[in-house]
Design an enzyme around this catalytic site. Structure first.
Site, PDB file in Angstrom:
ATOM      1  N   ASP A 102       3.205   1.280  -2.207  1.00 29.06           N
ATOM      2  CA  ASP A 102       2.743   0.787  -3.055  1.00 29.06           C
ATOM      3  C   ASP A 102       5.013   0.859  -3.869  1.00 29.06           C
ATOM      4  O   ASP A 102       4.967   1.532  -3.544  1.00 29.06           O
ATOM      5  CB  ASP A 102       2.236   1.618  -4.252  1.00 29.06           C
ATOM      6  CG  ASP A 102       0.973   1.489  -3.824  1.00 29.06           C
ATOM      7  OD1 ASP A 102       0.686   1.012  -2.815  1.00 29.06           O
ATOM      8  OD2 ASP A 102      -0.215   2.785  -4.154  1.00 29.06           O
TER       9      ASP A 102
HETATM   10  N1  URA Z   1      -2.011   4.655  -0.426  1.00 28.22           N
HETATM   11  C1  URA Z   1      -1.734   4.605  -1.337  1.00 28.22           C
HETATM   12  O1  URA Z   1      -2.863   4.747  -1.872  1.00 28.22           O
HETATM   13  N2  URA Z   1       0.121   3.687  -1.749  1.00 28.22           N
HETATM   14  C2  URA Z   1       0.590   4.361  -0.534  1.00 28.22           C
HETATM   15  O2  URA Z   1       1.400   3.422  -0.881  1.00 28.22           O
HETATM   16  C3  URA Z   1       0.038   4.433   0.678  1.00 28.22           C
HETATM   17  C4  URA Z   1      -1.201   5.249   1.116  1.00 28.22           C
END
Ligand code: URA
Length: 245
Positions: A102
């Site tokens: 993310d």
């Molecule tokens: N899980 C998440 O919630 N965010 C990420 O960036 C990677 C795994």
């Protein structure tokens, strides 16, 4: 010289099996001639077309990036925000991230221009172990941590068995640092898992991917994977077994 189906798969157009199918179906040309035989070898000078479209061939490259927070996991962003490939502007190759982190997540991210390798590592059947460190709101009770391990019901199904460990707690601030090891790679999975047990994530970092870690690196640093590491990752994914540390 490399096998035609391998070259097509590396270009990211299709899996190796699909590439073989394309060849057998007469959709592939080498130097203007249709090739339907499997096992034909081609050199970097040979012109390959798939469905009439010339194949762009590049030397495969593999990078490990310590993605900082506030960077989009994509090759471009309509809103003009920084993207992970901005770190590789000098690399004249069409590299892209393998999977996603993310915008607000930092940590270990692999990038490549080898489509076959990327598909292999992202394939749900071969999912590789990833270790996340999450700072969460509140202090999760033992049974909540167990729920993370056994499986949490999310809107896209129950999560597969995982490993979770509370590393530290801050009683005054009412936060905890939790390590979560998962093999799946669903969208925003870690955040959704913690949300489901009532402890939203405040900060998230991917610390490990299989046997790779971020030791000695700072956010924004990157390095090339060694040929041995690439080989190991491929073998690990093909073996379909989690890396056990
Ligand atoms: N899980 C998440 O919630 N965010 C990420 O960036 C990677 C795994």
């Amino acid at each position: 010289m490399e096998r035609l189906q391998k070259v097509i798969a590396h270009a990211g157009i299709a899996s190796r099996r699909k590439a073989e199918q394309l060849i057998v179906e007469g959709k592939v040309k080498v130097n203007g001639k249709v090739v339907t035989e499997l096992g034909v070898k081609v050199s970097p000078q040979d012109r390959i077309e798939v469905d009439g479209i010339p194949l762009e061939r590049e030397e495969p490259v593999y990078y490990l990036l310590y993605k900082p927070r506030g960077v989009i996991c994509s090759v471009k962003d309509e809103k003009g925000r920084k993207v992970v490939t901005d770190f590789f502007k000098h690399v004249n190759k069409r590299i892209y991230p393998i999977g996603r982190l993310d915008y607000d997540t930092s940590g270990l991210l692999l990038l490549t221009n080898d489509g076959e390798f990327a598909n292999l590592l992202m394939h749900p059947r071969y999912e590789i172990e990833k270790v996340y460190i999450a700072k969460v709101k509140g202090i999760p009770a033992r049974e909540k941590v167990k729920r993370l391990e056994k499986g949490v019901a999310l809107e896209d199904g129950v999560t597969a068995p995982a490993k979770a460990k509370v590393l530290s707690i801050d009683k005054r601030k009412q936060t905890a640092i939790v390590e979560l090891r998962i093999h799946e790679g669903r969208n925003r999975q870690v955040r959704r898992m913690f949300e489901a047990i009532g402890h939203p994530v405040l900060k998230l970092k991917r610390e490990r991917y299989a046997f790779l870690d971020l030791k000695g690196m700072n956010p924004g640093d990157y390095r090339e994977l060694s040929p041995h590491e690439v080989k190991q990752l491929r073998a690990l994914a093909l073996a379909g077994s989690p890396y056990v540390s």
